[in-house]
Every structure is written in structure tokens, then in C-alpha cells.
Write a protein that holds these residues in place. Sequence first.
Motif, PDB file in Angstrom:
ATOM      1  N   ASN A 175      -3.996   4.493   8.508  1.00 18.74           N
ATOM      2  CA  ASN A 175      -3.878   6.035   7.998  1.00 18.74           C
ATOM      3  C   ASN A 175      -2.203   5.711   7.934  1.00 18.74           C
ATOM      4  O   ASN A 175      -2.112   7.380   7.287  1.00 18.74           O
ATOM      5  CB  ASN A 175      -4.580   6.236   9.074  1.00 18.74           C
ATOM      6  N   CYS A 176      -0.924   4.437   8.829  1.00 18.14           N
ATOM      7  CA  CYS A 176       0.379   4.883   8.368  1.00 18.14           C
ATOM      8  C   CYS A 176       0.517   6.549   8.868  1.00 18.14           C
ATOM      9  O   CYS A 176       1.755   7.029   8.212  1.00 18.14           O
ATOM     10  CB  CYS A 176       0.315   5.359   7.100  1.00 18.14           C
ATOM     11  N   LYS A 177       0.716   6.523  10.213  1.00 19.48           N
ATOM     12  CA  LYS A 177       0.725   7.521  11.135  1.00 19.48           C
ATOM     13  C   LYS A 177       2.091   7.588  11.298  1.00 19.48           C
ATOM     14  O   LYS A 177       2.525   7.704  12.022  1.00 19.48           O
ATOM     15  CB  LYS A 177      -0.099   8.095  12.171  1.00 19.48           C
ATOM     16  N   TYR A 178       2.080   5.881  11.859  1.00 16.90           N
ATOM     17  CA  TYR A 178       3.657   5.413  12.278  1.00 16.90           C
ATOM     18  C   TYR A 178       3.769   4.301  11.140  1.00 16.90           C
ATOM     19  O   TYR A 178       5.266   3.662  11.232  1.00 16.90           O
ATOM     20  CB  TYR A 178       3.328   4.542  13.092  1.00 16.90           C
ATOM     21  N   SER A 179       3.837   4.579   9.533  1.00 16.22           N
ATOM     22  CA  SER A 179       4.226   3.895   9.050  1.00 16.22           C
ATOM     23  C   SER A 179       4.314   4.622   7.594  1.00 16.22           C
ATOM     24  O   SER A 179       4.049   5.816   7.123  1.00 16.22           O
ATOM     25  CB  SER A 179       3.509   2.571   8.330  1.00 16.22           C
ATOM     26  N   ASP A 180       5.259   4.229   6.717  1.00 19.51           N
ATOM     27  CA  ASP A 180       5.515   4.941   4.645  1.00 19.51           C
ATOM     28  C   ASP A 180       3.957   4.104   4.321  1.00 19.51           C
ATOM     29  O   ASP A 180       3.534   4.944   3.796  1.00 19.51           O
ATOM     30  CB  ASP A 180       6.775   4.205   4.453  1.00 19.51           C
ATOM     31  N   ILE A 181       4.310   2.327   4.679  1.00 17.00           N
ATOM     32  CA  ILE A 181       2.916   1.621   3.602  1.00 17.00           C
ATOM     33  C   ILE A 181       2.269   0.842   4.328  1.00 17.00           C
ATOM     34  O   ILE A 181       3.201   0.465   5.094  1.00 17.00           O
ATOM     35  CB  ILE A 181       3.636   0.854   2.460  1.00 17.00           C
ATOM     36  N   THR A 182       1.221   0.453   4.310  1.00 17.79           N
ATOM     37  CA  THR A 182       0.116  -0.221   5.241  1.00 17.79           C
ATOM     38  C   THR A 182       0.049  -1.485   4.064  1.00 17.79           C
ATOM     39  O   THR A 182      -0.666  -0.700   2.808  1.00 17.79           O
ATOM     40  CB  THR A 182      -0.949  -0.012   6.108  1.00 17.79           C
ATOM     41  N   VAL A 183      -0.331  -2.197   3.966  1.00 20.37           N
ATOM     42  CA  VAL A 183      -0.726  -2.968   3.462  1.00 20.37           C
ATOM     43  C   VAL A 183      -2.179  -4.409   3.673  1.00 20.37           C
ATOM     44  O   VAL A 183      -1.726  -5.118   5.090  1.00 20.37           O
ATOM     45  CB  VAL A 183       0.547  -4.372   2.487  1.00 20.37           C
ATOM     46  N   PHE A 184      -2.816  -4.259   2.881  1.00 16.59           N
ATOM     47  CA  PHE A 184      -4.078  -5.947   3.446  1.00 16.59           C
ATOM     48  C   PHE A 184      -4.333  -6.670   2.086  1.00 16.59           C
ATOM     49  O   PHE A 184      -4.043  -5.971   1.492  1.00 16.59           O
ATOM     50  CB  PHE A 184      -5.524  -4.642   3.341  1.00 16.59           C
ATOM     51  N   SER A 185      -4.979  -7.653   2.631  1.00 13.14           N
ATOM     52  CA  SER A 185      -5.175  -8.777   2.346  1.00 13.14           C
ATOM     53  C   SER A 185      -6.601  -8.609   2.088  1.00 13.14           C
ATOM     54  O   SER A 185      -7.337  -7.956   2.956  1.00 13.14           O
ATOM     55  CB  SER A 185      -4.530  -9.781   2.783  1.00 13.14           C
ATOM     56  N   PHE A 186      -7.396  -9.417   0.995  1.00 10.14           N
ATOM     57  CA  PHE A 186      -8.461 -10.061   0.780  1.00 10.14           C
ATOM     58  C   PHE A 186      -8.997 -10.662   0.538  1.00 10.14           C
ATOM     59  O   PHE A 186     -10.264 -11.557  -0.254  1.00 10.14           O
ATOM     60  CB  PHE A 186      -8.925  -8.883  -0.450  1.00 10.14           C
ATOM     61  N   HIS A 187      -8.142 -11.222   0.511  1.00 10.44           N
ATOM     62  CA  HIS A 187      -7.892 -13.140   0.763  1.00 10.44           C
ATOM     63  C   HIS A 187      -9.254 -13.461   1.002  1.00 10.44           C
ATOM     64  O   HIS A 187      -9.613 -12.879   2.219  1.00 10.44           O
ATOM     65  CB  HIS A 187      -6.909 -13.857   1.331  1.00 10.44           C
ATOM     66  N   PRO A 188     -10.344 -15.049   0.863  1.00 14.45           N
ATOM     67  CA  PRO A 188     -11.792 -15.137   1.449  1.00 14.45           C
ATOM     68  C   PRO A 188     -11.134 -15.482   3.165  1.00 14.45           C
ATOM     69  O   PRO A 188     -12.618 -14.877   3.748  1.00 14.45           O
ATOM     70  CB  PRO A 188     -12.167 -16.927   0.464  1.00 14.45           C
ATOM     71  N   VAL A 189     -10.412 -15.702   3.882  1.00 14.48           N
ATOM     72  CA  VAL A 189     -10.501 -15.618   5.334  1.00 14.48           C
ATOM     73  C   VAL A 189     -10.021 -14.523   5.727  1.00 14.48           C
ATOM     74  O   VAL A 189     -10.147 -14.158   7.113  1.00 14.48           O
ATOM     75  CB  VAL A 189      -9.571 -16.646   5.428  1.00 14.48           C
TER      76      VAL A 189
END
Length: 375
Positions: A175-189
Amino acid sequence: MDHKTVIPYSTQSICIHDISAVVKALVSPFITTGPRVPMFEITLADIVRAKHGVAMNSATSALHAACSALGVTKGDLVWTTPISFVASANCALYCGADVDFVDIDPLTLNMCPKALEAKINASERKPKVIIPVHMAGFPADMKAIHRIARSNKIAIIEDASHALGARIGTDPVGNCKYSDITVFSFHPVKMITTGEGGMATTNCKDLADHMKAFRSHGIVKDPSWQPWQYEQRNLGMNYRMTDIAASLGLSQLRKLEDFCGKRYDLSMRYCMNLEGKFGRQHRLPNTQPSHHLHIIRVRKEAQSDMFAHMYKHGITVQLHYKPIYLQPYYRGLGFKPGLCPNAEAYYEEAMSLPVYPDLSYSKQNRVIETLERFQ
Ligand SMILES: *Cc1c(COP(=O)(O)O)cnc(C)c1O
């Protein structure tokens, strides 16, 4: 290796609904960016309560786009944690910036706010961006990191590649309450998969617009223009997600809560069965990890023999991670052992046990028994 099936440390969970979602995308008019990419962006951003989601072909791409959006360029400095996948640091180098590392807290395994503050106070050159990582899906101390960063005018990218579904209080990571941008990965693991894929979330429209242009060559289109018109305004990449991948992501997102529950359950079973026998990762009070990994700490004298023992019995445990700056490439940039003592001590004791939604209790019991049989 004995003749039982190999138990990996992690793997994807694909059901019949995922398969039919992908088939539907495949026979639709669009297989690259069509309607499913924005649908996936809106759905995920809604789940993590961010205003914008920008889907890309990997988290590595999303980290690069995030650095670019925050203006990281030659002469800038980016700090991250050494206990992460190399992509958390490489993204700064892609932008021509320099990178450095802040030591971890030995219990949470995340960037240590005290070490961050001390390093800022001791450094003439301040970082433009810091990239904390929610290691194994255990949220970093974002309140403290955010307070320190804000008072030093440093931007924050959360590398939440492990942490889709994790919470800080009632705030979903992302939700980026504490950041400018958050990044997620959808690699199989990772927590959900699109084969390869990633997404950046943000509450800032300008950052989202920059990343959307960046993932497609730096090209912008305006709804008021003719449909065949476009302008390239910056230098970007082709980091687009396909509609095929987004269809899988949408289908996987429906199971996120279920996946988190199963991982939590498996982690608690490890904790109960291995209590007192091995060290473990600590979560901060009032946080809910996503349990992407279950990391134990073993005696460093026994670490490599234990890995060999587990592999011999068909259990492919993993080591997350060797401190990034000890990789040969980073050694070549001039980094030396001794930079982050907590990270180096952790590396000599770490072992990630198998955790994934389809891991059965009987297979998990085999992991536990094999661990206990090690002498
Ligand atoms: C997996 C991972 C990445 C990279 O993700 P990709 O989608 O494979 O590019 C970045 N950071 C961390 C911490 C990761 O675990």
C-alpha cells in the motif's frame, strides 16, 4: 539420492481454473497487452490498497523501472540489504548508479534501521534511494526505515518480491504507506505466479505514468490523439507483461489467501517440530509474514554437511542468500568481506526448508525426520 520423489524448496501451485484462464487468454484477440493486464493491475492494487499497479515481465524489470521513475542515474547512490536476491542491487547499476549495502538485523534478517541510521550519519555521500527487502515475507521495520529516510530526503522502494499477502499492522505490504514504490515478483517460487512477471505499486500518478512509459520503450500515448499517434519521450525498455501471463496472475490472485494460509500452517508445523533445535527468523510485533520461505539457522560447522545430507535424501533445500556483495561480480566492483558482519554470519548458518501450498504433511514430515536424522 534415495528413490523417493524429490521435494523442492518451493514450486508453483497450478489448478484447473488457472489452466482454463490461460486457455481463454490464448484464444482471445489479444495475447500481449490487452484487457487482462490492466485488470490484473487494478485487482492486485486493490488487494494491497495502492492507487496504481504497473505490471511488468519480472520483478527485476519493475525494480529497474522504479529506480528510473525515482530519477536514479549516474552519480547517484542506492542502498539495499545484502541478504537478498541480486536483482535488489543490480537495478541501481542498470541506471548507472552506485550501490552499497546496509547490514541486517540478525533476528529479523531485514535491513537494520539502526545500521541504516549509523551509516547515513557516517557517510558524506547520501543515497538517493534505499531498497529494503521483506526477507522471506517477514516485513521489515518500515516505520523506522521510513522515518529515517524521510528526515534525510531519501526515497524508498520496497522489494516485496517475497511479501505479497504480508501485513504491517492492518496495512497490506504494497500500500506504499512507508515507501514510494513497492515491487512484487510472480516467479513460480513466489507467493503467486505468472510464469515470469512482476508488478510495481504506488500511490503517485507521476511515478506510475513514468513506469508505464518505461516498460514500453519510453513511449506515451494520449487519449486525445489519433489512435495511430504516439511519442517516445524517454529511453525505455520492452518490459511489458503479456495477457497470457496476466490471465494466470488474475486466476492465482483468487487463491492468495488460501496460499498464505497453507504457508502459515506449514511454517507453524516446522516451528512446533523444530523448536529449540535450530535458530529461526523472528517477526516484528504486529506484523503478519507471508511465509514465502521457512529459514532455519544451523551450526555453521555443520551447514555444508547438512545441505549434502538433505540433497542425498531428495530434499533440495536452498540458501537464501549469499550476501550480494560477496558475488564475484560485486567483488570485482571492489566490495570486500567484512562489510556487513551480521549478514555474513547469517549466510554461514542459513537453510531454507521446503514451503509451498501443495506440500503435504507427509512430505513435510519427511523433511523434519530427515533433518532430525542428521548427526
Ligand atoms: C525473486 C526476487 C527478485 C526478482 O524477481 P524476478 O521476478 O525473478 O525478476 C527480486 N528480489 C527478490 C528479493 C527476489 O526474491
